[in-house]
Design an enzyme around this catalytic site. Structure first.
Site, mmCIF file in Angstrom:
data_model
loop_
_atom_site.group_PDB
_atom_site.id
_atom_site.type_symbol
_atom_site.label_atom_id
_atom_site.label_comp_id
_atom_site.label_asym_id
_atom_site.label_seq_id
_atom_site.Cartn_x
_atom_site.Cartn_y
_atom_site.Cartn_z
ATOM 1 N N HIS A 161 0.838 -1.200 0.000
ATOM 2 C CA HIS A 161 0.000 0.000 0.000
ATOM 3 C C HIS A 161 0.876 1.255 0.000
ATOM 4 C CE1 HIS A 161 -3.242 -2.632 1.956
ATOM 5 N NE2 HIS A 161 -3.792 -2.173 0.865
ATOM 6 N N CYS A 248 -3.093 0.667 9.655
ATOM 7 C CA CYS A 248 -4.178 -0.198 9.151
ATOM 8 C C CYS A 248 -5.178 -0.583 10.224
ATOM 9 C CB CYS A 248 -3.619 -1.496 8.594
ATOM 10 S SG CYS A 248 -2.043 -1.369 7.821
HETATM 11 C C1 CIR Z 1 -3.964 -7.530 3.535
HETATM 12 O O1 CIR Z 1 -3.113 -8.096 2.844
HETATM 13 O O2 CIR Z 1 -4.910 -6.925 3.040
HETATM 14 C C2 CIR Z 1 -3.829 -7.581 5.029
HETATM 15 N N1 CIR Z 1 -3.254 -8.825 5.424
HETATM 16 C C3 CIR Z 1 -2.982 -6.445 5.520
HETATM 17 C C4 CIR Z 1 -3.610 -5.101 5.269
HETATM 18 C C5 CIR Z 1 -2.768 -3.996 5.711
HETATM 19 N N2 CIR Z 1 -3.414 -2.765 5.521
HETATM 20 C C6 CIR Z 1 -2.795 -1.619 5.229
HETATM 21 O O3 CIR Z 1 -1.601 -1.613 4.981
HETATM 22 N N3 CIR Z 1 -3.537 -0.529 5.120
#
Ligand code: CIR
Length: 253
Positions: A161, A248
């Site tokens: 991200h 997140c």
């Molecule tokens: C994913 O791969 O979507 C989750 N395991 C981790 C999300 C992390 N979110 C973020 O960086 N905003």
């Protein structure tokens, strides 16, 4: 200033969360303890925290940041790029409606993870990533334009991200690492460069003058303090194992 945050408790299927990290399997009990401490830190920064219950259907649902963009003018639920995460946007809508009766929505074929959005006042940097497609950025741009806000697209190469490698700390201060260092889009910021061996700490969170940083990254923490911020270091190792960073785990607004 932010006044509120929303979090969702980690679920017992946390170990099934999407990941590219090779850091082992998250320990559920440890994750719960780390989540408790995270909530306390949000409260310490004067936020009222809405704590949503765990949902075992969605292993990644504790990463609420990806499901919505909340601005002073409007709120938008996303359409997460990963198939298993798409229902998380619908899941959060009811809670958001308490604060934002009129919610906008990103819809197929547009995809958007809000972890790809960095807010700088009325301007938004949005990563064109493996999760966020051009249609997602176009939809978002249209909605924000209606409310007088603007967007810059950031083409991404390797990171999950946008905010995996960038965090805006207000006052033109930008925590930055990796592929973004060479990007002229960020030249006008005061850059606080995160060294490669501490890249996980590039995802830190400014809240009302305090910066939450992941524990275990002393050089980055010192650089942030050097820039004049108080910091709170938080151990989020169990979330890191499934590619989650500090930002997140909450929505702040
Ligand atoms: C994913 O791969 O979507 C989750 N395991 C981790 C999300 C992390 N979110 C973020 O960086 N905003």
């Amino acid at each position: 200033m932010f006044t509120h945050a929303i979090v969702r408790r980690p679920c017992s299927r946390l170990r099934d969360g999407l990941t590219s990290a090779e850091l082992g399997t998250p320990d559920y009990d440890k994750a719960i303890g780390q989540h408790d401490t995270y909530i306390e830190a949000l409260q310490q920064c004067d936020l009222r925290v809405m704590i949503l219950p765990a949902d075992d259907r969605f292993p990644d649902s504790t990463f609420v940041e990806d499901t919505a963009l909340l601005t002073p003018a409007c709120a938008i639920t996303t359409n997460p790029g990963a198939e298993t995460r798409k229902p998380e946007a619908e899941l959060i809508r009811g809670s958001l409606q308490i604060f934002y009766p009129q919610l906008e929505q990103i819809e197929e074929p547009a995809t958007l993870d809000a972890g790809d959005i960095m807010m700088v006042g009325n301007h938004f940097y949005v990563g064109l990533s493996g999760r966020t497609n051009q249609a997602g950025i176009d939809s978002l741009t249209g909605i924000l334009a209606f409310h007088g806000m603007t967007v810059t697209t950031v083409k991404m190469r390797d990171m999950l991200h946008l905010k995996t490698g960038l965090s805006y700390l207000e006052n033109n201060n930008l925590l930055i690492c990796g592929e973004f260092l060479q990007n002229p889009l960020f030249d006008s910021f005061n850059q606080i460069v995160v060294p490669p061996d501490e890249s996980y700490a590039a995802n830190s969170v400014w809240i009302n003058g305090t910066v939450l940083v992941p524990a275990g990254y002393p050089k980055t923490r010192a650089a942030i303090e050097q820039a004049g911020y108080e910091t709170i270091a938080l151990d989020v190792s169990e979330f890191q194992k499934i590619d989650g960073g500090l930002s997140c785990i909450s929505l702040r607004f």
